[in-house]
Write an enzyme that holds these catalytic residues in place. Sequence first.
Site, PDB file in Angstrom:
ATOM      1  N   ARG A 240       0.865  -1.177   0.000  1.00 21.87           N
ATOM      2  CA  ARG A 240       0.000   0.000   0.000  1.00 21.87           C
ATOM      3  C   ARG A 240       0.899   1.224   0.000  1.00 21.87           C
ATOM      4  O   ARG A 240       1.951   1.242   0.661  1.00 21.87           O
ATOM      5  CB  ARG A 240      -0.913   0.023   1.234  1.00 21.87           C
ATOM      6  N   GLU A 269      -2.899   7.878  -3.663  1.00 15.62           N
ATOM      7  CA  GLU A 269      -3.466   7.254  -4.844  1.00 15.62           C
ATOM      8  C   GLU A 269      -4.830   7.833  -5.218  1.00 15.62           C
ATOM      9  O   GLU A 269      -5.664   8.005  -4.319  1.00 15.62           O
ATOM     10  CB  GLU A 269      -3.597   5.754  -4.548  1.00 15.62           C
ATOM     11  N   HIS A 287      -1.076   0.471  -9.780  1.00 21.34           N
ATOM     12  CA  HIS A 287      -1.746  -0.484  -8.887  1.00 21.34           C
ATOM     13  C   HIS A 287      -2.323  -1.670  -9.669  1.00 21.34           C
ATOM     14  O   HIS A 287      -3.526  -1.947  -9.619  1.00 21.34           O
ATOM     15  CB  HIS A 287      -2.845   0.218  -8.065  1.00 21.34           C
TER      16      HIS A 287
HETATM   17  C1  DGY Z   1      -5.419  -6.037  -3.064  1.00 26.48           C
HETATM   18  O1  DGY Z   1      -6.002  -7.113  -3.294  1.00 26.48           O
HETATM   19  O2  DGY Z   1      -5.371  -5.533  -1.941  1.00 26.48           O
HETATM   20  C2  DGY Z   1      -4.782  -5.341  -4.223  1.00 26.48           C
HETATM   21  O3  DGY Z   1      -4.124  -4.200  -3.834  1.00 26.48           O
HETATM   22  C3  DGY Z   1      -5.762  -5.058  -5.331  1.00 26.48           C
HETATM   23  O4  DGY Z   1      -6.221  -6.211  -5.850  1.00 26.48           O
END
Ligand code: DGY
Length: 322
Positions: A240, A269, A287
């Site tokens: 993240r 983001e 992402h």
């Molecule tokens: C997740 O699954 O957390 C990814 O960042 C997006 O699919």
Amino acid sequence: MAKPKVYVTRMICDNGIKMLKDQGYDVKINPLDRVLTRKELLKNVKGIDALLCLLTDKIDGEIMDAAGKNLKIVANFAVGFDNLDLEAAKKRGIMATNTPQGSTEAVAEHAMGLLLASARRIVEADKFTRANKYKGWKPFLFIGEDVHDKTLGIIGLGRIGFAVAARALCFGLKIVYHDVVRNPEFEAKFGGKFMETSDLLKQSDFVTLHVPLMPSTRHLIGKKELALMKKSAYLINTSRGPVIDEKALVAALKKKQIAGAAIDVYEFEPKLSPGLAKLSNIILTPHIASATIETRRKMSEIAAQNIIETLSGKTPVHSLHK
Ligand code: DGY
């Protein structure tokens, strides 16, 4: 008896939708190819029994209250769940789930892709070749770094960290790791050495982040941590965005304090921090670490299964409530 109502905040693969419809649920999907505004979300959740949402939807107590007393589950279409207020859900007796397993391999593949692309300057070299700048072989053209025999530091040894290690081993990388708990099974299987984050940062040639976003991991990598890394090291992030202090990263890359970075997620983001896109020693992807069709289908199935289990009175396997 009225059909349970399910609201899906954005079109996802149809396999999960079919599973929900096959149960006889009344399934409504946001028809727009964009994130719903807060106002739209508040309106669309009214009276639903289950909400299937994305990481781009902030689901808090206000949304749960707008849904009303029938809401039994918030099923996140992601493994990460920092967009959900779990406390608010728990307080209201609402189940919350995610989609682990669905994306493990795909994210690990992307992390390795970013690592290889960084070391071998693949993105830069592609731009150069397309621009018709390749005028013949030269011994030092796009000189990169070997990957084999280097040290990979994995921060966060969940499913994805494990899957990255399995791949890294095949590329001849030595593995060191840090997690909140030591993992003897991992150490035996992968020869991975546990170390404190500061030692890992000092010793690794590549550092890859696989922690969930929590108060304790926000800005886990900032000015101080970047200063510990080798000048020749690369930082990879597919977890993240806010795990890295992006302002500090821009400053470190500008000064060439580390060799480079490759990131798939952003602190603000979808906005990029000032200066990030101007740097030549960073690879940026939008992402997409889990963006393979097989993974999206698995995520769709897992999210639907979480809803079906909850609405049939069971505790879903992927419950986020401890
Ligand atoms: C997740 O699954 O957390 C990814 O960042 C997006 O699919």
